[in-house]
Design a protein around this motif. Structure first.
Motif, PDB file in Angstrom:
ATOM      1  N   VAL A   1      -8.451  -1.890   6.037  1.00  0.00           N
ATOM      2  CA  VAL A   1      -8.359  -1.404   4.654  1.00  0.00           C
ATOM      3  C   VAL A   1      -7.597  -2.455   3.870  1.00  0.00           C
ATOM      4  O   VAL A   1      -6.413  -2.670   4.107  1.00  0.00           O
ATOM      5  N   ASN A   2      -8.269  -3.124   2.969  1.00  0.00           N
ATOM      6  CA  ASN A   2      -7.662  -4.227   2.230  1.00  0.00           C
ATOM      7  C   ASN A   2      -7.141  -5.255   3.248  1.00  0.00           C
ATOM      8  O   ASN A   2      -7.888  -5.627   4.150  1.00  0.00           O
TER       9      ASN A   2
ATOM     10  N   PHE B   1      -4.656   6.225   2.046  1.00  0.00           N
ATOM     11  CA  PHE B   1      -3.960   4.938   2.127  1.00  0.00           C
ATOM     12  C   PHE B   1      -4.612   4.035   1.103  1.00  0.00           C
ATOM     13  O   PHE B   1      -5.792   3.708   1.224  1.00  0.00           O
ATOM     14  N   GLU B   2      -3.829   3.635   0.126  1.00  0.00           N
ATOM     15  CA  GLU B   2      -4.380   2.889  -0.992  1.00  0.00           C
ATOM     16  C   GLU B   2      -3.412   1.805  -1.446  1.00  0.00           C
ATOM     17  O   GLU B   2      -2.207   1.933  -1.269  1.00  0.00           O
ATOM     18  N   LYS B   3      -3.920   0.801  -2.118  1.00  0.00           N
ATOM     19  CA  LYS B   3      -3.072  -0.210  -2.749  1.00  0.00           C
ATOM     20  C   LYS B   3      -2.205   0.458  -3.813  1.00  0.00           C
ATOM     21  O   LYS B   3      -2.659   1.405  -4.490  1.00  0.00           O
TER      22      LYS B   3
ATOM     23  N   MET C   1      -4.924  12.787   3.511  1.00  0.00           N
ATOM     24  CA  MET C   1      -3.938  11.725   3.367  1.00  0.00           C
ATOM     25  C   MET C   1      -4.715  10.480   2.972  1.00  0.00           C
ATOM     26  O   MET C   1      -5.779  10.189   3.535  1.00  0.00           O
TER      27      MET C   1
ATOM     28  N   MET D   1       0.841  -1.195   0.000  1.00  0.00           N
ATOM     29  CA  MET D   1       0.000   0.000   0.000  1.00  0.00           C
ATOM     30  C   MET D   1       0.881   1.252   0.000  1.00  0.00           C
ATOM     31  O   MET D   1       2.051   1.205   0.333  1.00  0.00           O
TER      32      MET D   1
ATOM     33  N   VAL E   1       1.027   5.640   0.857  1.00  0.00           N
ATOM     34  CA  VAL E   1       0.473   6.791   1.552  1.00  0.00           C
ATOM     35  C   VAL E   1       0.584   7.975   0.609  1.00  0.00           C
ATOM     36  O   VAL E   1       1.670   8.258   0.093  1.00  0.00           O
TER      37      VAL E   1
ATOM     38  N   GLU F   1     -10.270  13.182  11.392  1.00  0.00           N
ATOM     39  CA  GLU F   1     -11.102  11.990  11.228  1.00  0.00           C
ATOM     40  C   GLU F   1     -10.666  11.220   9.993  1.00  0.00           C
ATOM     41  O   GLU F   1      -9.964  11.747   9.129  1.00  0.00           O
ATOM     42  N   LEU F   2     -11.102   9.974   9.919  1.00  0.00           N
ATOM     43  CA  LEU F   2     -10.822   9.180   8.726  1.00  0.00           C
ATOM     44  C   LEU F   2     -12.045   8.360   8.362  1.00  0.00           C
ATOM     45  O   LEU F   2     -12.947   8.154   9.183  1.00  0.00           O
ATOM     46  N   ILE F   3     -12.062   7.900   7.120  1.00  0.00           N
ATOM     47  CA  ILE F   3     -13.172   7.074   6.657  1.00  0.00           C
ATOM     48  C   ILE F   3     -12.622   6.062   5.653  1.00  0.00           C
ATOM     49  O   ILE F   3     -11.684   6.372   4.909  1.00  0.00           O
ATOM     50  N   VAL F   4     -13.183   4.868   5.677  1.00  0.00           N
ATOM     51  CA  VAL F   4     -12.785   3.846   4.716  1.00  0.00           C
ATOM     52  C   VAL F   4     -13.915   3.658   3.708  1.00  0.00           C
ATOM     53  O   VAL F   4     -15.059   3.438   4.092  1.00  0.00           O
TER      54      VAL F   4
ATOM     55  N   LEU G   1      -8.670   4.470   2.094  1.00  0.00           N
ATOM     56  CA  LEU G   1      -8.829   5.220   3.337  1.00  0.00           C
ATOM     57  C   LEU G   1      -8.525   6.694   3.109  1.00  0.00           C
ATOM     58  O   LEU G   1      -7.503   7.042   2.521  1.00  0.00           O
TER      59      LEU G   1
ATOM     60  N   LYS H   1     -18.646   5.000   7.953  1.00  0.00           N
ATOM     61  CA  LYS H   1     -18.912   6.187   8.762  1.00  0.00           C
ATOM     62  C   LYS H   1     -17.573   6.821   9.117  1.00  0.00           C
ATOM     63  O   LYS H   1     -16.578   6.109   9.281  1.00  0.00           O
ATOM     64  N   PRO H   2     -17.525   8.135   9.286  1.00  0.00           N
ATOM     65  CA  PRO H   2     -16.278   8.768   9.725  1.00  0.00           C
ATOM     66  C   PRO H   2     -15.847   8.226  11.090  1.00  0.00           C
ATOM     67  O   PRO H   2     -16.693   7.960  11.952  1.00  0.00           O
ATOM     68  N   ILE H   3     -14.560   8.066  11.275  1.00  0.00           N
ATOM     69  CA  ILE H   3     -13.995   7.574  12.531  1.00  0.00           C
ATOM     70  C   ILE H   3     -13.263   8.726  13.193  1.00  0.00           C
ATOM     71  O   ILE H   3     -12.355   9.322  12.596  1.00  0.00           O
ATOM     72  N   ASN H   4     -13.691   9.046  14.401  1.00  0.00           N
ATOM     73  CA  ASN H   4     -13.129  10.189  15.117  1.00  0.00           C
ATOM     74  C   ASN H   4     -12.072   9.703  16.110  1.00  0.00           C
ATOM     75  O   ASN H   4     -12.374   8.927  17.022  1.00  0.00           O
TER      76      ASN H   4
ATOM     77  N   GLN I   1      -7.965  10.217   5.219  1.00  0.00           N
ATOM     78  CA  GLN I   1      -7.778  10.872   6.519  1.00  0.00           C
ATOM     79  C   GLN I   1      -7.667  12.372   6.265  1.00  0.00           C
ATOM     80  O   GLN I   1      -6.898  12.805   5.400  1.00  0.00           O
TER      81      GLN I   1
ATOM     82  N   GLU J   1     -10.229  -2.476  -4.643  1.00  0.00           N
ATOM     83  CA  GLU J   1      -9.440  -1.877  -3.562  1.00  0.00           C
ATOM     84  C   GLU J   1     -10.271  -1.013  -2.615  1.00  0.00           C
ATOM     85  O   GLU J   1     -10.998  -0.128  -3.060  1.00  0.00           O
ATOM     86  N   ASP J   2     -10.125  -1.261  -1.309  1.00  0.00           N
ATOM     87  CA  ASP J   2     -10.630  -0.321  -0.311  1.00  0.00           C
ATOM     88  C   ASP J   2      -9.719   0.914  -0.337  1.00  0.00           C
ATOM     89  O   ASP J   2      -8.566   0.843  -0.760  1.00  0.00           O
TER      90      ASP J   2
END
Lengths: 121, 121
Positions: free
Chosen positions: B25-26, A98-100, A96, A28, A30, A73-76, A50, B2-5, A52, A47-48
């Motif tokens: 994630v993956n 995060f990916e394959k 930011m 993966m 960044v 916060e982050l979300i997938v 992420l 959902k967003p993760i805090n 941020q 691919e999922d």
């Protein structure tokens, strides 16, 4: 094996919707991106992904709703889910990702915004 | 989806050196940990590991030097590299980790600090 400073990396580019690679972890990567306005609707079949949020507020449109992702916060987004990131009020947002390493920027959607290879910074 | 805090998730536990899983994630996972003092020397033979500092300053000892990773910075420890994270001045530091789902907490080192399965929060 050196610390990577996000503000320092963010100063290295200004284009919107143009992710830059700052690190690789296993298979993966960044990425850092500055975004403003609306991207394109697309999905990644395998691919999922992420997201941020480093600065500002990101909105991710899904087919049935829009999620608001605030600073820190982050979300997938799971593979296969159609989405379209955007910002509101003309805000410049820093994210930011995060990916394959195998991912395509705009998935199976053709777009003038598509980046074929992410610059390494 | 959902967003993760992060502050909200961090309020859910208090143990040191005990990573909690907040996302997948993956084939990688996102972990949050509170750390203080010194961990154990170890290595992961097959997995790179990313440390992102959410609060405070993390120090990662390598065999030939120590790297200081400040709030908002990140560092990748490549597979096979012996390391030992620590904090200084008794500081409680909050970190986010990106690791393979297959990883073992203390690699090939036996330790009382070893967590076999990361709690999901």
């Amino acid at each position: 094996m050196k610390p990577i400073n996000l503000p320092e990396k963010l100063r290295k580019f200004s284009e919107y919707w143009h992710p830059h690679q700052i690190a690789v972890v296993n298979d993966m990567q960044v990425l850092l991106a500055k975004v403003k306005g609306e991207f394109v609707w697309h999905q990644h079949d395998e691919e999922d992904e992420l997201f941020q949020v480093v600065k500002g507020t990101l909105f991710i449109q899904f087919e049935d709703r829009t999620e608001e992702v605030k600073e820190g916060e982050l979300i997938v987004v799971p593979k296969g889910v159609k989405h379209c990131p955007m910002t509101r009020n003309n805000e410049e947002v820093h994210i930011m990702l995060f990916e394959k390493l195998s991912i395509q920027h705009t998935g199976n959607t053709e777009s003038a915004l598509r980046v074929e290879e992410y610059p390494k910074i």
